[in-house]
Structure formats: structure tokens, C-alpha cells
Design an enzyme around this catalytic site. Structure first.
Site, PDB file in Angstrom:
ATOM      1  N   GLU A 277      27.976  43.656  56.212  1.00 32.67           N
ATOM      2  CA  GLU A 277      28.152  44.804  55.317  1.00 32.67           C
ATOM      3  C   GLU A 277      27.265  45.971  55.740  1.00 32.67           C
ATOM      4  OE1 GLU A 277      30.257  45.175  52.361  1.00 32.67           O
ATOM      5  OE2 GLU A 277      29.652  47.176  52.945  1.00 32.67           O
ATOM      6  N   ASP A 281      28.421  49.679  57.005  1.00 29.82           N
ATOM      7  CA  ASP A 281      28.036  50.877  56.256  1.00 29.82           C
ATOM      8  C   ASP A 281      27.299  51.879  57.143  1.00 29.82           C
ATOM      9  OD1 ASP A 281      29.101  49.468  54.174  1.00 29.82           O
ATOM     10  OD2 ASP A 281      27.231  49.218  53.059  1.00 29.82           O
ATOM     11  N   SER A 478      34.746  48.417  51.141  1.00 27.39           N
ATOM     12  CA  SER A 478      33.418  48.641  51.722  1.00 27.39           C
ATOM     13  C   SER A 478      33.461  49.571  52.913  1.00 27.39           C
ATOM     14  CB  SER A 478      32.863  47.337  52.273  1.00 27.39           C
ATOM     15  OG  SER A 478      32.518  46.490  51.276  1.00 27.39           O
ATOM     16  N   ASP A 521      48.306  62.219  49.273  1.00 33.98           N
ATOM     17  CA  ASP A 521      48.770  61.354  48.185  1.00 33.98           C
ATOM     18  C   ASP A 521      49.415  60.093  48.775  1.00 33.98           C
ATOM     19  OD1 ASP A 521      49.507  60.382  45.749  1.00 33.98           O
ATOM     20  OD2 ASP A 521      51.030  61.908  45.333  1.00 33.98           O
ATOM     21  N   GLY A 540      51.016  61.274  42.790  1.00 31.28           N
ATOM     22  CA  GLY A 540      49.871  61.677  41.978  1.00 31.28           C
ATOM     23  C   GLY A 540      48.834  60.571  41.950  1.00 31.28           C
ATOM     24  N   ASP A 542      46.869  57.261  41.113  1.00 28.41           N
ATOM     25  CA  ASP A 542      47.231  55.915  40.672  1.00 28.41           C
ATOM     26  C   ASP A 542      46.003  55.014  40.781  1.00 28.41           C
ATOM     27  OD1 ASP A 542      47.265  54.630  43.456  1.00 28.41           O
ATOM     28  OD2 ASP A 542      48.747  56.220  43.713  1.00 28.41           O
TER      29      ASP A 542
END
Ligand SMILES: *[C@@H]1O[C@H](CO)[C@@H](O)[C@H](O)[C@H]1NC(C)=O
Ligand SMILES: *[C@@H]1O[C@H](CO)[C@@H](O)[C@H](O)[C@H]1NC(C)=O
Ligand SMILES: *[C@@H]1O[C@H](CO)[C@@H](O)[C@H](O)[C@H]1NC(C)=O
Ligand SMILES: *[C@@H]1O[C@H](CO)[C@@H](O)[C@H](O)[C@H]1NC(C)=O
Ligand SMILES: *[C@@H]1O[C@H](CO)[C@@H](O)[C@H](O)[C@H]1NC(C)=O
Length: 564
Positions: A277, A281, A478, A521, A540, A542
Site C-alpha cells: 500500500e 501511494d 487505493s 462522466d 451524472g 453516481d
């Protein structure tokens, strides 16, 4: 949706173990198994949250500086101004201090605004103070041992001055955004290749792919004062060695040595073999937000996980200069905060404070579709499970997409609606539009008046990452959160260079018509989980991909005032 609550709650006025006041009793989920009473002489560290004096003022000030239609847009608050909103009243300080003094307890103030105290006392003292019976519980899911109590009693003259005492009745466990799925791949051939988009991205998602697809600039950032922070937990660590190899393979255009700083909080690790992780990152902040100074905040294990989240925020709020962007790929099941509104609100208001001071706060939405972090294996929930802090309205939650033509929802992308936080005004129209399109589908499985998340999304599958010498392809939201955070760091760079303030809390801007038009979108895919079909991604906003993925060119035009 009481069926889904992790803890059942009863609040009664009672005399419990000699303490007069309001008693709160909880019934934890069955996987928390009592082992034995906590030894009376062992010590327990408790954080005490005092009620803020003017939290409505904080929220109003946050929106005032974050709404592009406001005259005060971008006029972020000083450290002192933010602290004034959350500082406890003198009455609260006196009531709580008197209460502790009666038990011969002398607290340490651990937040810059003075709204959080910490005490370190023997279990026997904590039991007497709170009418509690601290007990060791085993969390059979994680194997962790927690010292908690099934009930606390807060004296009447103290109760209204307190937000929470933690850890007492909170059975909250941290989730790394689910163990990121990955596969090992051969090392890249080091070349200065910069292929056209489709062939680049068909193999894996690397910085060049993201730069091409989202129009992210490769030129180094150079504005004074720019900075991005990565918050990390659970002894995750990234290494310079992995980062340098990653740059050799995937940022051959960068000739300087890539770097990041490490700040340790609560004794968090600062060295060791790179982990998944943290490497993801760091490689997708340093690797995308080229030359933006990057700090890795390694938060250790102070015991209760919620305390780790409290400690990093207090650490940051005590600084005069904050990172302008903060990304976190860890979170909780919101249901674990049910009945603990004081603790959840304190977190959420901490993010509001960061936003009011000009920091854009990003959280990965989670990787288990509509069923939150923890439910993928058990599937024992009876309604959809939102993730926290993503459901806090004062931060930006990032969901996942995959594919390029079309870019579609990643099926694991967590999203849905909060059971604790109401729909904020800035997303009222967007959420209403979605609910209209959805009709009555999933009625009773989610809270139609809750804050909808995620807000935005981005590529989250097949990211190539170097971890402890090996190249892996990784997937998860992540990946999307550091990527999106880096885009905003580069937008900040342009704003700072133009003499404009940083973007700060960015949701009111993104949910405006112009903001939404600057995002791609996503209208294809859904986020199934536990056999449920999941919410569909529609035109739009969601609750799978939010408003969509970034288009840097359009966002740059928007935030530097040249129109979309
Ligand atoms: C405290 O909890 C233990 C179980 O951990 C129980 O045996 C004991 O009776 C409880 N004590 C009180 C005073 O309720
Ligand atoms: C800073 O970066 C911008 C964007 O790449 C560039 O146009 C500008 O010339 C740079 N300024 C300096 C002083 O290097
Ligand atoms: C639904 O969300 C609202 C707004 O946060 C909250 O007040 C309400 O208690 C929630 N309802 C349930 C059943 O959780
Ligand atoms: C890192 O790689 C080294 C060398 O291959 C290996 O010995 C070590 O166990 C690895 N560390 C972890 C945490 O996997
Ligand atoms: C959705 O995406 C899939 C590929 O991921 C594609 O086969 C399908 O045609 C798309 N549907 C629409 C409506 O675009």
C-alpha cells in the site's frame, strides 16, 4: 436501518457501579468475544473529546471559503480562527477538569484547540471514573485484542460537555482498503518510450498512461509552498530504492533523484522493506505530482485504530503550514461508528478544519462494492454498508474505474449513502438526479437521505508498482486516491504560480455545473457485492464513480479562471 447496526444501543439514566448519570450500554457484534476482565493495574489510555463551541460556525466558514460563488472563495482561515470554532467553552473545560480531578486524574491536552484530552490511568481508575468494566475482547475477524467495556456511565453534569471517551464502547477496526489484489510481473525494460495511449495502457497503468489519458502534465511543479501528504497506517512503509527503480522504468524523463520525506507519528515505522500500500501511494504521488514536495506520514499503532486517526489530525492541525493535499487509502466500516456519533463527528469536523485551512482531503472509497470493507468474506449484512470517513461530507472520496474506451466503473468501487451524515447541499441536485433515475430499486437497502459517495473516481486496475524489489500489478481505489490527489496538487501548483490560493475543500467546486463538466462522466458498469447487483453508474453523479475521472486540461482552465 437498525438491522445493520454493529452495536445495539440503549441509553438509560441509571446508577451504575457507583456512578450516577447517563448510562450507555452496547452489544458488540458476535465476532468480538470477551476473554477476561482487563487486569486492574494494567494501564489504559483514553482520549476525551470535549464539545466544540461553534461547530455550525466551522461548517459555515468552510463553505464560505470553498464555494466558488462566494465572495470569500479561497480566503482560507488561519490556524487560530479554525481553533476558535472547535475550542471547548470554559464551562466545559471546568466541568470535565473537575470531574477528572475528583478521581485524581491530570489530563494532557492533545489537540491544538484544546478540545481533546488524554489520560493514562490504571484500569481500576478508568472503571471507577466511567462506571465501566473494561474487558479484553478478541476480534475473531482480525485476531486483534481490544480492551473495551460494554457500558459507561457519564455523570449528568459532565455528559453535555463530552463528545466521546475513546476507547470505551467503540468496537471499531481499521481496514486497509481490503488487501489490494496484485500479481507479479517481469521488470520493465528501461527505455524512454512514450508510446501512444492504447498500447501504453493495454499492458498496465503507469504514470505515462495516466498522463496521456487524463492530460496530466509531465513538467515538474515549481510553486513555493506546494506540498502533498500521504497518510499511512499498519506499519506500511515505502522505500527510496523502490521509488528510484520505479522512476527509472516509468519516469525516464525525470533526471533528478525522486524523493519523499517520512514523518513518524505514534512511533510509526520509518524504514524497512517496502510494503504494497505504501509503495503504491508514494509511487503514484511522487510519480504523478512531479516535484511537488511529498511527505509520508507513518502513523504507528497507539492501540485503538480510531486514536491513530485522531493523532495524525491533531499532529497536522498543530502545524502552521499544512500539506495542501492529503490522501489516505485506509478506512472503516461506517456501521462500526453507529451510536458513536460524537466520535464520527469529531473526525469529520477535523477534516472540515483541514479544509477550512486550505487542505484538500482525499480518501479511497473502499474495494468491496456496495458492501463496505469488511463484508466481502462474511456477507452477513442485511443492507448496503458505507465506508467511513468517505461518508463525511467535508472531504473528497475517490472511487475506481477501469478500461479506456470506454472508461467504466471498477466493479469493486465502494460507494453508496451514509446512515450517519445527511446529503450536503452541494450534492443535493446531483444525488436527487441519481435517485430519480434509480427509481425504487434497492428500496430499504440504503439511506436515501444520506451523504452519497464517492465524489470522483479514477483508474484503479493494473497499476504497476515496485514493492521490495518486485514489480506488481495492483488494483483498488487505493490507487485512484493518490492519483486524483496528485492531479489536484498540480492544479494547486498552477494556482499558486498565478498568485491564487490553493483549492482547499474542492467538492463545492466539483459539483458545480462547470466542475462536473471538467470531469469524464462514467456511465457504464456497477459495484456489485455479496450477490447484490450494486448501483449502476449512470449519467451524472453516481455512487460508484461519483462525478467521474479527471480531465486535467479542463480542470486547469476551470481553476485558473479561463473557463471550461
Ligand atoms: C466484569 O466483566 C467480567 C467479564 O469480563 C465479569 O465476570 C464480571 O462479573 C464483571 N464485573 C462487574 C462488576 O460487572
Ligand atoms: C514553473 O512551471 C511552469 C509550468 O511548467 C512553467 O511554465 C514555468 O516557467 C516554471 N517557472 C519557473 C520559475 O521555472
Ligand atoms: C438516514 O440518514 C439520515 C441523515 O444522515 C439520518 O438522520 C437517519 O437516521 C438515517 N436513517 C437510518 C435508518 O439510518
Ligand atoms: C524483501 O525482499 C528481501 C529480498 O528478496 C526478502 O528477504 C524479504 O523477506 C522481503 N521482505 C518482505 C517484507 O517481503
Ligand atoms: C460497457 O463497457 C463494456 C466493456 O467494458 C462494453 O462491452 C459495453 O458495450 C459498454 N456498454 C455501454 C452501454 O457503453
Amino acid at each position: 436501518m437498525a438491522r445493520s447496526l454493529l452495536v445495539a444501543l440503549a441509553t438509560i439514566v441509571a446508577i451504575s457501579l457507583g456512578v450516577h448519570g447517563r448510562q450507555k450500554t452496547v452489544v458488540p457484534k458476535p465476532h468480538f468475544v470477551p476473554v477476561r476482565p482487563a487486569p486492574p493495574t494494567s494501564s489504559v489510555q483514553l482520549t476525551i473529546g470535549l464539545s466544540p463551541t461553534n461547530v455550525d460556525g466551522l461548517h459555515a466558514a468552510l463553505y464560505d471559503v470553498s464555494d466558488p460563488k462566494s465572495a470569500n472563495y479561497g480566503k482560507h482561515l488561519s490556524k487560530a480562527a479554525v481553533e476558535a470554532f472547535v475550542a471547548p467553552s470554559a464551562d466545559s473545560v471546568k466541568a470535565v477538569t473537575d470531574w477528572l480531578t475528583q478521581h485524581n486524574i491530570h489530563p494532557e491536552v492533545v489537540s491544538p484547540a484544546g478540545d481533546m484530552l488524554r489520560i493514562d490511568v490504571p484500569v481500576s481508575t478508568a472503571n471507577a471514573l466511567l462506571g465501566a468494566n473494561f474487558t479484553e475482547f478478541k476480534d475473531q475477524r482480525s485476531g486483534a485484542t481490544l480492551v473495551r467495556t460494554l457500558s459507561v456511565t457519564i455523570p449528568d453534569d459532565v455528559d453535555s460537555h463530552l463528545q466521546f471517551v475513546h476507547p470505551t464502547t467503540q468496537y471499531v477496526t481499521l481496514r486497509v482498503k481490503s488487501n489490494p489484489r496484485f500479481k507479479v510481473v517481469p521488470p520493465p525494460t528501461v527505455s524512454a518510450k512514450r508510446q501512444s495511449l492504447p498500447s501504453e495502457c493495454a499492458i498496465d497503468v503507469d504514470p505515462a498512461c495516466l498522463q496521456a489519458f487524463y492530460h496530466i502534465p509531465i513538467a515538474p511543479a515549481n510553486a513555493t509552498g506546494n506540498a502533498i501528504g500521504v497518510a499511512s497506517y499498519l506499519n506500511e512503509i515505502a522505500t527510496e530504492d523502490d521509488l528510484e527503480s520505479f522512476f527509472l522504468g516509468f519516469r525516464p524523463d525525470v533526471t533528478t533523484t525522486p524523493k519523499f520525506d517520512i514523518v513518524s507519528i505514534d512511533g510509526g515505522v520509518t524504514s524497512g522493506d517496502g510494503t504494497l500500500e505504501a509503495s503504491l501511494d508514494i509511487q503514484y504521488t511522487v510519480g504523478i505530482a512531479t516535484d511537488v514536495p511529498t511527505t509520508f506520514y507513518s502513523v504507528g499503532d497507539p492501540g485503538p485504530f480510531a486514536q491513530a486517526f485522531i493523532d495524525i489530525v491533531n499532529f497536522l492541525l498543530a502545524q502552521d503550514e499544512l500539506p495542501l493535499v492529503l490522501t489516505t487509502s485506509f478506512g472503516f466500516d461506517e456501521s462500526e461508528f453507529a451510536g458513536e456519533d460524537g466520535l464520527a463527528n469529531t473526525f469529520c469536523n477535523a477534516y472540515a478544519q483541514l479544509g477550512a485551512r486550505g487542505t484538500s482531503v482525499f480518501f479511497a472509497s473502499g474495494d468491496n462494492g456496495v458492501y463496505s470493507f469488511g463484508f466481502d468474506s462474511d456477507c452477513d449484512a442485511t443492507d448496503f454498508g458505507p465506508t467511513f470517513p468517505s461518508t463525511c461530507p467535508f472531504l473528497t472520496s475517490v472511487g475506481g474505474t477501469q478500461g479506456f474506451s470506454p472508461e467504466v466503473a471498477a466493479p469493486f468501487s465502494s460507494g453508496g449513502f451514509s446512515n450517519m451524515f445527511a446529503t450536503p447541499d452541494y450534492q443535493g441536485a446531483a444525488v436527487g438526479n441519481y435517485l430519480n433515475q434509480l427509481g425504487g430499486e434497492f428500496f430499504g437497502l440504503f439511506n436515501r437521505s444520506g451523504r452519497g459517495f464517492p465524489d470522483v473516481s479514477g483508474q484503479s486496475v493494473d497499476y504497476i508498482v515496485r514493492v521490495n524489489g518486485t514489480f506488481l500489478l495492483v488494483e483498488g481505489t487505493s490507487a485512484a486516491s493518490p492519483m486524483f490527489a496528485s492531479v489536484v496538487a498540480l492544479l494547486n501548483d498552477a494556482r499558486l504560480n498565478a498568485g491564487q490560493p490553493p483549492l482547499g475543500f474542492i467538492n463545492p467546486l466539483l459539483y458545480s455545473d462547470q466542475g462536473a463538466a471538467a470531469l469524464n462522466d462514467i456511465t457504464n458498469g456497477s459495484n456489485p457485492g455479496c450477490g447484490a447487483q450494486g448501483f449502476p453508474a449512470l449519467q451524472g453523479w453516481d455512487p460508484v464513480t461519483g462525478l467521474g475521472s479527471p480531465d486535467f486540461d479542463k480542470l486547469l482552465a476551470l481553476v485558473t479562471g479561463t473557463g471550461v
